[in-house]
Design an enzyme around this catalytic site. Structure first.
Site, short mmCIF file in Angstrom:
data_model
loop_
_atom_site.label_atom_id
_atom_site.label_comp_id
_atom_site.label_asym_id
_atom_site.label_seq_id
_atom_site.Cartn_x
_atom_site.Cartn_y
_atom_site.Cartn_z
N LYS A 34 24.16 38.86 51.51
CA LYS A 34 24.69 39.67 50.32
C LYS A 34 23.73 39.81 49.36
O LYS A 34 23.33 40.88 48.67
CB LYS A 34 26.06 39.13 49.84
CG LYS A 34 27.20 39.23 50.73
CD LYS A 34 28.48 38.75 50.15
CE LYS A 34 29.41 38.63 51.21
NZ LYS A 34 30.43 37.93 50.95
N ASN A 40 44.92 39.59 45.90
CA ASN A 40 44.45 38.49 46.33
C ASN A 40 44.50 37.37 45.23
O ASN A 40 45.22 37.51 44.18
CB ASN A 40 42.82 38.61 46.52
CG ASN A 40 42.16 39.09 45.46
OD1 ASN A 40 41.77 38.22 44.56
ND2 ASN A 40 41.55 40.05 45.44
N ASP A 84 38.97 44.62 49.51
CA ASP A 84 37.80 45.46 50.34
C ASP A 84 38.50 46.67 51.10
O ASP A 84 38.00 47.70 51.55
CB ASP A 84 37.44 44.47 51.51
CG ASP A 84 36.51 43.53 51.12
OD1 ASP A 84 35.71 43.92 50.12
OD2 ASP A 84 36.34 42.40 51.50
N LYS A 92 59.76 54.14 47.09
CA LYS A 92 59.60 52.77 47.51
C LYS A 92 60.18 53.09 48.96
O LYS A 92 61.00 53.68 49.46
CB LYS A 92 60.80 52.09 46.78
CG LYS A 92 60.85 50.64 47.28
CD LYS A 92 61.80 49.68 46.59
CE LYS A 92 62.20 48.69 47.24
NZ LYS A 92 63.55 47.90 47.04
N PHE A 103 28.93 37.81 43.12
CA PHE A 103 29.35 36.51 43.77
C PHE A 103 29.71 36.64 45.33
O PHE A 103 29.87 37.75 45.72
CB PHE A 103 30.82 36.21 42.96
CG PHE A 103 30.75 35.45 41.82
CD1 PHE A 103 30.15 36.16 40.46
CD2 PHE A 103 31.38 34.37 41.35
CE1 PHE A 103 29.91 35.55 39.47
CE2 PHE A 103 31.23 33.57 40.15
CZ PHE A 103 30.34 34.15 39.30
N1 CTP Z 1 32.19 43.55 45.47
C1 CTP Z 1 32.26 45.13 44.96
N2 CTP Z 1 33.07 45.79 45.64
C2 CTP Z 1 33.65 45.58 46.85
C3 CTP Z 1 33.89 44.18 47.30
C4 CTP Z 1 33.01 43.57 46.78
O1 CTP Z 1 31.71 45.20 44.08
N3 CTP Z 1 34.64 46.64 47.20
C5 CTP Z 1 31.55 42.64 45.04
C6 CTP Z 1 32.18 41.42 44.41
O2 CTP Z 1 32.79 41.53 43.14
C7 CTP Z 1 31.18 40.41 44.62
C8 CTP Z 1 30.45 40.76 45.82
O3 CTP Z 1 30.67 42.14 45.88
O4 CTP Z 1 30.50 40.32 43.74
C9 CTP Z 1 30.79 39.91 47.20
O5 CTP Z 1 32.10 40.22 47.30
P1 CTP Z 1 32.57 39.37 48.65
O6 CTP Z 1 34.20 39.80 48.65
O7 CTP Z 1 32.21 38.22 48.91
O8 CTP Z 1 31.79 40.13 49.66
P2 CTP Z 1 32.36 41.69 50.31
O9 CTP Z 1 30.72 42.32 50.04
O10 CTP Z 1 33.26 42.10 50.11
O11 CTP Z 1 31.73 41.41 51.91
P3 CTP Z 1 32.96 40.43 52.89
O12 CTP Z 1 34.39 40.64 52.32
O13 CTP Z 1 32.99 41.19 54.45
O14 CTP Z 1 32.49 39.14 52.91
#
Ligand code: CTP
Length: 418
Positions: A351, A225, A294, A304, A337
């Site tokens: 969240k 990302n 995620d 590969k 965050f």
């Molecule tokens: N986070 C985490 N582990 C994951 C995904 C997210 O610890 N597998 C943490 C991120 O570091 C951040 C927070 O969760 O502090 C929110 O991350 P974000 O990507 O905004 O949200 P998600 O919980 O992943 O939900 P969504 O992507 O559905 O909005």
């Protein structure tokens, strides 16, 4: 973080010395009060004026206020012949100061700093010093918004200079917009933070995650990302300056981590989770600034993958590290965050609650120019009782505002870090 407004608590620093560079703008007169405010914190102030600054305020004013000779020239004021003492004075000053602050900083001095020019005392000092530098710009709105000025500011930020954003309002030129020198209290706060004089995180061990994670598809490809890690690294540096021990668990970034932080490099969400849990026991604060993937690839290939028609990848969710941490929270302060593009406040609040956080830092990543891979950010910090708007500013300053909330949470809980 103490409020440094008038009549509020005050940090006294013994035997620290700050060089205050004054460059030529109408706001030069405001630097006189800055000398006093810094002195109120026990800081010794060595004033350096550019030639243009001396057109606005006499050096005598600053000499009287600071109690020190004002440096006005690279080769000594009025010197007929440069002598060796004055010729190397910039090196002597560079080696003895704990910080350099320039207020007001004109477009000209900012351009000199950004390009490494060293034709006068102030710009030479900037090149020669290794002390932290705080720059508070003040100029006409068009000059501030000019691409050259903005590029110069970006360069300085990228090199670790702390830029105190100018305020918006009526300017001396009669125009309205951004360019007014920030309030002196704001500049003092930035100087104290740069000096490491605010030690309100002493005794805390702050575990910070930063950057992206990479989920491999095969030995050469991955899902990643746009996170650069800048916000997490700024938090690490700011927390160190405020007296904390810092464990920085970082995904792949191009950034140089602060040398005083304990750094653990990881690639995947799973590795990040394991590194966090291996260090959770000693952490008293956890800040999850990382943009964790995620999903990870279930059928990751050991070799590969050849380009032969459509490729099907099976993705499975990664562990939600933050949620797991919150479940083992204990006495810890846990901050997350939220990167959102729509229904931002509502999603962030969800969240905050579902991950049992003390605070969540909401990033609206749909806004151009801030957030991902930018030097700047604008966030909203949500707690159970507060919603704090942090307008667009450098990530270093945003980091300090996040740490302010942590310090406040700790004080409200009335529980020590251990
Ligand atoms: N986070 C985490 N582990 C994951 C995904 C997210 O610890 N597998 C943490 C991120 O570091 C951040 C927070 O969760 O502090 C929110 O991350 P974000 O990507 O905004 O949200 P998600 O919980 O992943 O939900 P969504 O992507 O559905 O909005």
């Amino acid at each position: 973080m103490p409020d440094l407004g008038r009549g509020q608590s005050r940090i006294t620093i013994v035997s620290m010395k700050v060089a205050l560079g004054v460059s030529g703008g109408i706001a030069a007169y405001k630097a006189a009060e800055l000398v006093r405010l810094l002195q109120d914190h026990g800081v010794r102030v060595q004033v350096i004026m550019t030639r243009a600054a001396q057109e606005f305020v006499r050096p005598l004013t600053f000499a009287a206020l600071s109690g020190e000779k004002v440096i006005t020239d690279l080769f000594g004021e009025g010197a007929q012949e440069p002598n060796i003492e004055s010729a190397v004075e910039h090196i002597a000053v560079a080696q003895t100061i704990d910080a350099l602050v320039v207020a007001p900083a004109t477009a000209d001095i900012i351009a000199k700093f950004a390009n490494g020019l060293a034709g006068d005392f102030l710009s030479t000092l900037f090149v020669a010093t290794t002390a932290p530098v705080v720059v508070a710009p003040a100029m006409n709105v068009n000059m501030w918004e000019n691409t050259a000025t903005q590029e110069n500011i970006q360069k300085l930020r990228a090199r670790g200079v702390h830029v105190v954003e100018p305020d918006s309002g009526y300017l001396a030129c009669g125009m309205v917009g951004a360019g007014r020198l920030a309030a002196n209290e704001t500049i003092v706060k930035a100087v104290l933070e740069a000096l490491g004089a605010v030690q309100d995180l002493t005794g805390e061990t702050v575990l910070i995650t930063a950057g992206p994670t990479r989920e491999p598809i095969d030995p050469v490809r991955y899902i990643g990302n746009r996170s650069s890690g800048k916000m997490g690294f700024a938090l690490a540096e700011a927390a160190l300056r405020r007296g904390a021990k810092v464990v920085l668990v970082s995904g792949p970034t191009a950034l140089k981590p602060p040398s005083a932080a304990e750094v653990i490099q990881v690639q995947t969400a799973r590795e990040m989770r394991d590194a966090v849990f291996a260090n959770l026991e000693r952490a008293t604060v956890v800040i999850k600034a990382a943009a964790v993937a995620d999903f990870t690839v279930k059928n990751c290939s050991d070799t590969k993958i050849k380009r032969s028609g459509a490729l099907q990848l099976e993705l499975e969710p990664t562990p939600d590290i933050l949620k797991e941490v919150a479940a083992h929270k204990g006495h810890r302060i846990v901050v997350g965050f939220a990167a959102e593009t729509h229904d931002t406040l509502e999603n962030a609040r969800k969240k905050l609650q579902s991950k049992s956080l003390d605070a969540i830092v909401l990033n609206d990543v749909s806004q151009p120019g801030i957030g991902f891979d930018s030097e700047r950010n604008a966030v909203t910090i949500l707690t159970a009782t507060e919603s704090i708007e942090v307008p667009e500013m450098s990530k270093w300053e945003v980091a300090h505002r996040v740490l302010d909330v942590i310090v406040k949470s700790r004080a409200q809980r009335g529980v020590s870090a251990r």
